[in-house]
Design an enzyme around this catalytic site. Structure first.
Site, PDB file in Angstrom:
ATOM      1  N   ILE A 499       0.816  -1.216   0.000  1.00  0.00           N
ATOM      2  CA  ILE A 499       0.000   0.000   0.000  1.00  0.00           C
ATOM      3  C   ILE A 499       0.846   1.260   0.000  1.00  0.00           C
ATOM      4  O   ILE A 499       0.305   2.362  -0.030  1.00  0.00           O
ATOM      5  CB  ILE A 499      -0.955   0.029   1.215  1.00  0.00           C
ATOM      6  N   SER A 501       5.284   2.985   0.001  1.00  0.00           N
ATOM      7  CA  SER A 501       6.711   2.845   0.239  1.00  0.00           C
ATOM      8  C   SER A 501       7.255   4.213   0.608  1.00  0.00           C
ATOM      9  O   SER A 501       6.682   5.245   0.256  1.00  0.00           O
ATOM     10  CB  SER A 501       7.433   2.302  -0.996  1.00  0.00           C
ATOM     11  N   GLY A 503      10.979   6.301   2.672  1.00  0.00           N
ATOM     12  CA  GLY A 503      12.409   6.328   2.871  1.00  0.00           C
ATOM     13  C   GLY A 503      12.945   5.197   3.721  1.00  0.00           C
ATOM     14  O   GLY A 503      14.132   4.898   3.677  1.00  0.00           O
ATOM     15  N   PHE A 504      12.100   4.531   4.504  1.00  0.00           N
ATOM     16  CA  PHE A 504      12.583   3.501   5.408  1.00  0.00           C
ATOM     17  C   PHE A 504      12.151   2.101   4.993  1.00  0.00           C
ATOM     18  O   PHE A 504      12.546   1.135   5.638  1.00  0.00           O
ATOM     19  CB  PHE A 504      12.108   3.781   6.836  1.00  0.00           C
ATOM     20  N   GLY A 505      11.345   1.961   3.984  1.00  0.00           N
ATOM     21  CA  GLY A 505      10.947   0.632   3.561  1.00  0.00           C
ATOM     22  C   GLY A 505       9.602   0.614   2.874  1.00  0.00           C
ATOM     23  O   GLY A 505       9.027   1.651   2.536  1.00  0.00           O
ATOM     24  N   VAL A 507       5.513  -0.702   2.732  1.00  0.00           N
ATOM     25  CA  VAL A 507       4.389  -0.891   3.650  1.00  0.00           C
ATOM     26  C   VAL A 507       3.361  -1.807   3.005  1.00  0.00           C
ATOM     27  O   VAL A 507       3.023  -1.652   1.819  1.00  0.00           O
ATOM     28  CB  VAL A 507       3.730   0.459   4.010  1.00  0.00           C
ATOM     29  N   LYS A 521       5.334  -2.471   8.006  1.00  0.00           N
ATOM     30  CA  LYS A 521       6.445  -1.832   7.296  1.00  0.00           C
ATOM     31  C   LYS A 521       7.677  -2.719   7.394  1.00  0.00           C
ATOM     32  O   LYS A 521       8.152  -3.028   8.490  1.00  0.00           O
ATOM     33  CB  LYS A 521       6.733  -0.453   7.862  1.00  0.00           C
ATOM     34  N   ASP A 616      11.515  13.928   7.760  1.00  0.00           N
ATOM     35  CA  ASP A 616      10.892  13.672   6.456  1.00  0.00           C
ATOM     36  C   ASP A 616       9.413  14.036   6.504  1.00  0.00           C
ATOM     37  O   ASP A 616       8.550  13.237   6.161  1.00  0.00           O
ATOM     38  CB  ASP A 616      11.076  12.212   6.056  1.00  0.00           C
TER      39      ASP A 616
END
Length: 848
Positions: A499, A501, A503-505, A507, A521, A616
């Protein structure tokens, strides 16, 4: 007509003391009394026991009952117009109508019928000269030079009056009931070193920092709580700095009371002296079911405020107190554990929880339910346990058992019981090594059995070693619920339902076994960070609870896989609704979104134990739920800052278009960098489109002041922050509103939002407001600040370079964006505006 002569006060005292009839008629208006004065209820019965009044008669000192039907008398200070008792001397030992209060050089002393002292002010080395009641409600004992020797404000009971303080370590204690008795109950408001908390029998059930309108300004130790008509303030730095504040809107003037009532609710009530009306302007906790005894023992509190017995219990009409008792009549509550060695544990539904579980760490982790119950059986004060099956965490309820509340399904409760008529048993099954029973068997069979036993023991020792290693990892306090990787894979259909995406991965949407929807996530950017470091950071994030922050429900650390499980937000991110949705957000909802996001960031910056800079902030990380709920996501995954680290954090991360200028220099990254990003988001909320956008030829005539370029389709590319600056200078704010809201918004409403946004994007971080002040300006409790045009001139160069890069992008590298480089201390601000560099979007944004 002249004023009548004033009856001398000393004659009033003489007449009072030597009159054959000690009763005094007429209103009391004496603000001060000298020593050698005696009062009783009978002596001032015609004045409801009042013998002293403040200058304007707003407050009175009385010997009276708290309710007309009560025969228990107390020495109190009362606010006359609202009939509110603001202080009482002898709340735990009431007196009779003939009991006396005596004012002497040693102080105030209250006697019972037997002339034994039951309350007195502390002894003073300086003799007392007089007693004075201020218009604030503060009762004073003064010496001959009017120095204060004692004041009632230093010994509060269950209430604070506007202007009163409560020192750290002190507390308000609620009354025990609403029956006219003022005796102390089980609820307390306690001021600690870093927060103000509500307690029941010493157990915390609410913190001031949990209120969505409370913000932390500093991390200094708290000196005292200050209360006035504008709010509650925790003060530090010798009373010079605000540590935490809870502003009360629309109550800047007038009298207010902060009272902890007998039900455990902290309420702030404002009083209008003109129409003599009261208005409740704050209470905590807002969720009444969080109060330990909002219902009776083992009742379940529902959101509507109704109470019912927990599963396995019922109300017995023969019981006068109405408490719940076991439905199984063979089970009773143990009176002590000295007479029992065989306990039964009655299970509650797993959707129930207990208030203290949210404020205490488990007594042990990584165990099974049998060991958890065994620990309770060995503890005489243990009344029950809550056990987390997923995490193996054991929570113990000791000494007092209150009502239950709805839970998340992560913990199951068990109430400690004993069976009626069951004899004590000295032999109990205990976990340990298997018992070896000697039997006569053939030697070959014995050898086979021995081999099997050795293999089992080896496996058991291996598992024990692994468990010890795992316990060492999960012994970090504050960790949220741990969820198995297999369950998350099943919940997300093997991670197919992506659903989003960031900066950290990536989702994924999932559905847990309990039926709740979650967002999972997969973290992909933590590099070589070890499991303990990961768990330590997650423990910090897991402790963060705020209505405007996405709640972390659990985590998974499975080998190299690191996953976080969040609550699912059904309306998705703000960018989808604002830029792509078919439904147009109205102005009111945009204001609510702006305020909710600001509150969430303010809490991260100043309301947490560890300051967190988001790094962010953008519409993709602002999520929407039903009923206009606004929550910020992806917080805490950037570096967590301590005060010592905050000036050293320079890791580049963020999203182009929202990055503050200091990201591209060696300047320190602070919470003001988030403020800049928020300002850019606020401009997009106003316009309903990206800050770097296009407009048709027909609507572009008004944009001549703004550097722009035209594409081949006849669209003009516009840098909206610069347009906002130009329209602010001209005072033409309606030009900036989303065209879809034409005619629905007033100019002053837009002006407020634009001014706040421009203040947030000042080039100089020191000129940007804190997020706490942004919240105050949005709410209208902090005056609007005028944007500094000199610190906004850089937007003109941003706009010009945006226009130039738009032209260049047709024949050059599309992944590059012209960004401004902040001047160094050795260069002038004006000269530096021509110093730009190409920065890759991957450099600016980090992993995307």
């Amino acid at each position: 007509m002249g004023r009548p002569p004033v009856f001398p006060f000393y004659l009033f005292i003489l007449c009072t003391l030597f009159s054959p009839s000690p009763a005094l008629a007429g209103p009391i208006s004496v603000p001060s009394i000298p020593i050698n004065f005696t009062a009783s209820y009978l002596q001032f019965i015609d004045n409801s026991g009042a013998f002293l009044a403040s200058e304007n008669s707003s407050f009175q000192a009385r010997i009276t009952n708290s309710k007309p039907e009560s025969r228990s008398l107390y020495f109190v200070i009362i606010h006359v117009a609202s009939h509110t008792i603001v202080w009482s001397a002898n709340r735990n030992r009431h007196i009779s109508q003939s009991s006396q209060l005596r004012l002497t050089a040693q102080g105030l002393t209250l006697y019972n019928d037997s002339t034994h002292p039951i309350w007195s002010t502390p002894p003073n080395p300086t003799p007392v000269s007089s007693m004075h009641l201020l218009e604030s409600g503060n009762l004073l004992l003064l010496d001959s030079t009017n120095n204060i020797l004692w004041q009632s404000f230093d010994s509060p009971t269950d209430l604070l009056v506007s202007g009163q303080t409560l020192p750290a370590g002190k507390s308000l204690v609620a009354s025990s009931g609403d029956d006219g008795e003022l005796s102390q109950g089980s609820y307390r408001l306690v001021v600690g070193d870093d927060d103000a908390v509500l307690q029941w029998n010493g157990m915390v059930y609410w913190k001031l920092s949990m209120d969505e309108n409370t913000f932390r300004d500093t991390s200094l130790p708290v000196d005292f709580l200050m209360f006035n008509a504008t709010g509650l303030f925790l003060m530090g730095g010798n009373g010079q700095k605000i540590v935490m504040k809870r502003i009360i809107k629309g109550n800047s003037q007038g009298l207010a009371f902060a009272k902890l009532d007998y039900k455990g609710l902290l309420s702030v009530v404002s009083f209008d002296s003109i129409d003599r009306s009261s208005n409740q302007v704050m209470d905590g906790p807002s969720d009444r079911c969080q109060i330990p005894m909002i219902c009776k023992k083992l009742d379940v509190c529902s959101s509507g405020g109704s109470c019912r017995c927990a599963p396995g219990f019922h109300n017995d009409p023969r019981m006068n107190n109405g408490d719940c008792i076991p439905t199984d009549t063979s089970l009773v509550f143990p009176d002590s554990c000295n007479n029992h060695t065989d306990f039964k544990y009655l299970s509650l539904r797993n959707e129930l929880d207990y208030f203290s579980n949210d404020f205490t760490d488990p007594v042990i982790r990584g165990v099974n339910i049998s060991l958890c119950q065994s620990l309770c059986s060995k503890n005489c004060s243990c009344l029950g346990v809550f056990f987390s099956q997923r995490f193996g965490s054991c929570y113990m309820i000791t000494d007092y058992l209150g009502s239950m509340k709805s839970g998340s399904g992560d913990r199951v409760g068990y109430v400690k019981m004993v069976a009626v008529g069951v004899p004590n048993s000295d032999v109990k099954d205990k976990p340990g090594f298997p018992t070896i029973v000697a039997v006569l068997l053939p030697s070959s069979v014995v050898l086979a059995i021995a081999v099997v036993v050795l293999v089992c023991l080896r496996r058991r020792f291996s598992r024990s070693k692994q468990d010890d290693e795992e316990m060492d990892l999960v012994s970090i306090p504050g960790l949220p619920v741990r969820i198995d990787y297999a369950e998350l894979a099943e919940a997300t259909e093997n991670f197919k339902n992506q659903i989003g995406s960031g900066g950290f991965g990536t989702v994924y949407k999932g559905t847990l076994l309990d039926g709740s929807e979650v967002a999972v996530k997969k973290i992909t950017c933590l590099g070589s960070q070890g499991k303990r470091e990961f768990l330590t950071e997650i423990a910090v994030i897991g402790k963060i609870h705020h209505v405007n922050l996405v709640r972390l429900r659990g985590f998974c650390a499975h080998g190299p896989q690191k996953l976080l499980v969040y609550e699912y937000m059904m309306r998705g991110s703000l960018d989808r609704t604002l830029f792509q949705g078919d439904t147009v957000l109205d102005w009111k909802e945009r204001c609510e979104i702006a305020l909710g996001a600001a509150r969430g960031l303010a809490y991260l910056h100043s309301g947490c134990e560890h300051k967190i800079i988001h790094c962010d902030v953008k519409p993709e990380n602002i999520l929407l739920h039903h009923k206009s709920q606004v929550k910020i996501s992806d917080f805490g995954l950037s570096k967590l800052l301590t005060p010592e680290q905050s000036g050293l954090f320079t890791t580049l991360r963020g999203t182009r278009g929202y990055l503050a200028p200091e990201w591209l220099t060696s300047s320190a990254i602070t919470d003001k960098s988030d403020v800049y990003s928020y300002g850019m988001v606020l401009l997009e909320i106003i316009r309903g489109s990206k800050n770097s956008t296009t407009r048709s030829n027909s609507s572009a005539a008004a944009l001549s002041p703004c550097p722009s370029t035209w594409d081949s389709a006849g669209q003009q590319r516009v840098y909206f922050p610069l347009l906002a600056l130009e329209m602010h200078v001209e005072g033409n704010y309606l030009e900036l509103v989303d065209p879809r809201l034409a005619g629905q918004v007033r100019s002053h409403e837009v002006e407020k939002m634009v001014r706040i946004a421009l203040c947030c994007v000042h080039e100089d971080p020191n000129l940007r407001p804190t997020m706490t002040n942004v919240v105050g300006m949005l709410e209208g409790v902090v005056p609007l600040v005028e944007p500094r045009l000199k610190s906004l001139n850089f937007l003109r160069f941003y706009g010009r370079r945006f226009a130039e890069s738009s032209t260049m992008s047709e024949g050059t590298q599309p992944n590059q964006l012209m960004l401004y480089r902040q001047p160094t201390s050795s260069t002038s601000s004006t000269a530096s505006y021509n110093s730009f560099s190409y920065v890759s979007s991957q450099q600016v944004s980090g992993p995307r």
